[in-house]
Design a protein around this motif. Sequence first.
Motif, PDB file in Angstrom:
ATOM      1  N   ILE A  11       0.872  -1.173   0.000  1.00 22.64           N
ATOM      2  CA  ILE A  11       0.000   0.000   0.000  1.00 22.64           C
ATOM      3  C   ILE A  11       0.908   1.221   0.000  1.00 22.64           C
ATOM      4  CG2 ILE A  11      -1.694   1.333   1.318  1.00 22.64           C
ATOM      5  CD1 ILE A  11      -2.730  -1.339   2.428  1.00 22.64           C
ATOM      6  N   VAL A  12       0.741   2.068  -0.983  1.00 26.18           N
ATOM      7  CA  VAL A  12       1.552   3.269  -1.097  1.00 26.18           C
ATOM      8  C   VAL A  12       0.811   4.421  -0.436  1.00 26.18           C
ATOM      9  CG1 VAL A  12       2.673   4.879  -2.689  1.00 26.18           C
ATOM     10  CG2 VAL A  12       2.563   2.428  -3.252  1.00 26.18           C
ATOM     11  N   ASP A  13       1.501   5.070   0.503  1.00 32.33           N
ATOM     12  CA  ASP A  13       0.954   6.239   1.205  1.00 32.33           C
ATOM     13  C   ASP A  13      -0.438   5.965   1.769  1.00 32.33           C
ATOM     14  OD1 ASP A  13       3.263   7.725   0.812  1.00 32.33           O
ATOM     15  OD2 ASP A  13       2.537   8.605  -1.048  1.00 32.33           O
ATOM     16  N   GLY A  14      -0.495   5.055   2.739  1.00 32.03           N
ATOM     17  CA  GLY A  14      -1.764   4.652   3.339  1.00 32.03           C
ATOM     18  C   GLY A  14      -2.298   5.658   4.351  1.00 32.03           C
ATOM     19  N   TYR A  15      -2.347   6.905   3.959  1.00 31.91           N
ATOM     20  CA  TYR A  15      -2.836   7.975   4.832  1.00 31.91           C
ATOM     21  C   TYR A  15      -4.359   7.973   4.912  1.00 31.91           C
ATOM     22  CZ  TYR A  15       1.839   9.994   4.495  1.00 31.91           C
ATOM     23  OH  TYR A  15       3.192  10.196   4.560  1.00 31.91           O
ATOM     24  N   SER A  16      -4.865   8.681   5.903  1.00 26.50           N
ATOM     25  CA  SER A  16      -6.291   8.963   6.048  1.00 26.50           C
ATOM     26  C   SER A  16      -7.121   7.680   5.990  1.00 26.50           C
ATOM     27  CB  SER A  16      -6.716   9.970   4.977  1.00 26.50           C
ATOM     28  OG  SER A  16      -8.000  10.459   5.233  1.00 26.50           O
ATOM     29  N   THR A  17      -8.012   7.570   5.031  1.00 26.92           N
ATOM     30  CA  THR A  17      -8.870   6.392   4.939  1.00 26.92           C
ATOM     31  C   THR A  17      -8.081   5.145   4.558  1.00 26.92           C
ATOM     32  OG1 THR A  17      -9.454   6.924   2.660  1.00 26.92           O
ATOM     33  CG2 THR A  17     -10.950   7.701   4.391  1.00 26.92           C
ATOM     34  N   GLY A  18      -6.844   5.319   4.110  1.00 28.33           N
ATOM     35  CA  GLY A  18      -5.976   4.181   3.836  1.00 28.33           C
ATOM     36  C   GLY A  18      -5.705   3.368   5.089  1.00 28.33           C
ATOM     37  N   ASN A  19      -5.959   3.952   6.260  1.00 30.86           N
ATOM     38  CA  ASN A  19      -5.786   3.225   7.515  1.00 30.86           C
ATOM     39  C   ASN A  19      -6.751   2.047   7.640  1.00 30.86           C
ATOM     40  OD1 ASN A  19      -3.640   4.371   9.222  1.00 30.86           O
ATOM     41  ND2 ASN A  19      -4.768   6.261   8.893  1.00 30.86           N
ATOM     42  N   PHE A  20      -7.811   2.025   6.844  1.00 30.39           N
ATOM     43  CA  PHE A  20      -8.749   0.909   6.868  1.00 30.39           C
ATOM     44  C   PHE A  20      -8.291  -0.271   6.006  1.00 30.39           C
ATOM     45  CE2 PHE A  20     -11.411   4.626   7.822  1.00 30.39           C
ATOM     46  CZ  PHE A  20     -11.952   4.213   9.027  1.00 30.39           C
ATOM     47  N   LEU A  21      -7.337  -0.043   5.132  1.00 29.48           N
ATOM     48  CA  LEU A  21      -6.918  -1.080   4.190  1.00 29.48           C
ATOM     49  C   LEU A  21      -6.202  -2.270   4.829  1.00 29.48           C
ATOM     50  CD1 LEU A  21      -5.848   1.150   1.188  1.00 29.48           C
ATOM     51  CD2 LEU A  21      -7.935  -0.214   1.421  1.00 29.48           C
ATOM     52  N   PRO A  22      -5.271  -2.068   5.780  1.00 26.11           N
ATOM     53  CA  PRO A  22      -4.603  -3.252   6.344  1.00 26.11           C
ATOM     54  C   PRO A  22      -5.580  -4.265   6.945  1.00 26.11           C
ATOM     55  CG  PRO A  22      -3.357  -1.299   6.893  1.00 26.11           C
ATOM     56  CD  PRO A  22      -4.657  -0.828   6.274  1.00 26.11           C
ATOM     57  N   ALA A  23      -6.601  -3.805   7.646  1.00 25.44           N
ATOM     58  CA  ALA A  23      -7.575  -4.734   8.238  1.00 25.44           C
ATOM     59  C   ALA A  23      -8.357  -5.472   7.149  1.00 25.44           C
ATOM     60  CB  ALA A  23      -8.528  -3.983   9.158  1.00 25.44           C
ATOM     61  N   ALA A  24      -8.672  -4.779   6.075  1.00 24.37           N
ATOM     62  CA  ALA A  24      -9.400  -5.420   4.979  1.00 24.37           C
ATOM     63  C   ALA A  24      -8.541  -6.507   4.333  1.00 24.37           C
ATOM     64  CB  ALA A  24      -9.813  -4.379   3.934  1.00 24.37           C
ATOM     65  N   PHE A  25      -7.262  -6.223   4.131  1.00 20.68           N
ATOM     66  CA  PHE A  25      -6.359  -7.241   3.581  1.00 20.68           C
ATOM     67  C   PHE A  25      -6.188  -8.396   4.562  1.00 20.68           C
ATOM     68  CE2 PHE A  25      -5.171  -3.972   0.531  1.00 20.68           C
ATOM     69  CZ  PHE A  25      -4.913  -4.716  -0.603  1.00 20.68           C
ATOM     70  N   GLU A  26      -6.098  -8.077   5.854  1.00 18.13           N
ATOM     71  CA  GLU A  26      -5.946  -9.116   6.879  1.00 18.13           C
ATOM     72  C   GLU A  26      -7.107 -10.097   6.834  1.00 18.13           C
ATOM     73  OE1 GLU A  26      -4.412 -11.383   9.833  1.00 18.13           O
ATOM     74  OE2 GLU A  26      -3.367  -9.685   8.941  1.00 18.13           O
ATOM     75  N   ARG A  27      -8.309  -9.601   6.637  1.00 13.88           N
ATOM     76  CA  ARG A  27      -9.484 -10.487   6.550  1.00 13.88           C
ATOM     77  C   ARG A  27      -9.382 -11.436   5.358  1.00 13.88           C
ATOM     78  NH1 ARG A  27     -11.937  -5.693   8.274  1.00 13.88           N
ATOM     79  NH2 ARG A  27     -12.610  -5.115   6.191  1.00 13.88           N
TER      80      ARG A  27
END
Length: 75
Positions: A11-27
């Motif tokens: 994930i490049v520059d996971g700022y702001s709403t990008g903070n939700f992406l790691p959990a989505a990938f983890e699932r």
Amino acid sequence: MGNTERPVAAIVDGYSTGNFLPAAFERLGVAVVHVQSTPELMPSMLAPALDAYVGNIICGDPGRLDATVAALARY
């Protein structure tokens, strides 16, 4: 990467709403590495929660893409 290891996404520059992406990938069973496009975090944006990532790669000189690619290849 062996068969027992999880796939890894970048994930490049996971700022702001990008903070939700790691959990989505983890699932989905996917680990994530953060790629930071600037030497310092951008103070004008909500910083990424770097503890949600397996690593943080800080890009150097834009002309040195090979160093970023090599760092990503370790994952």
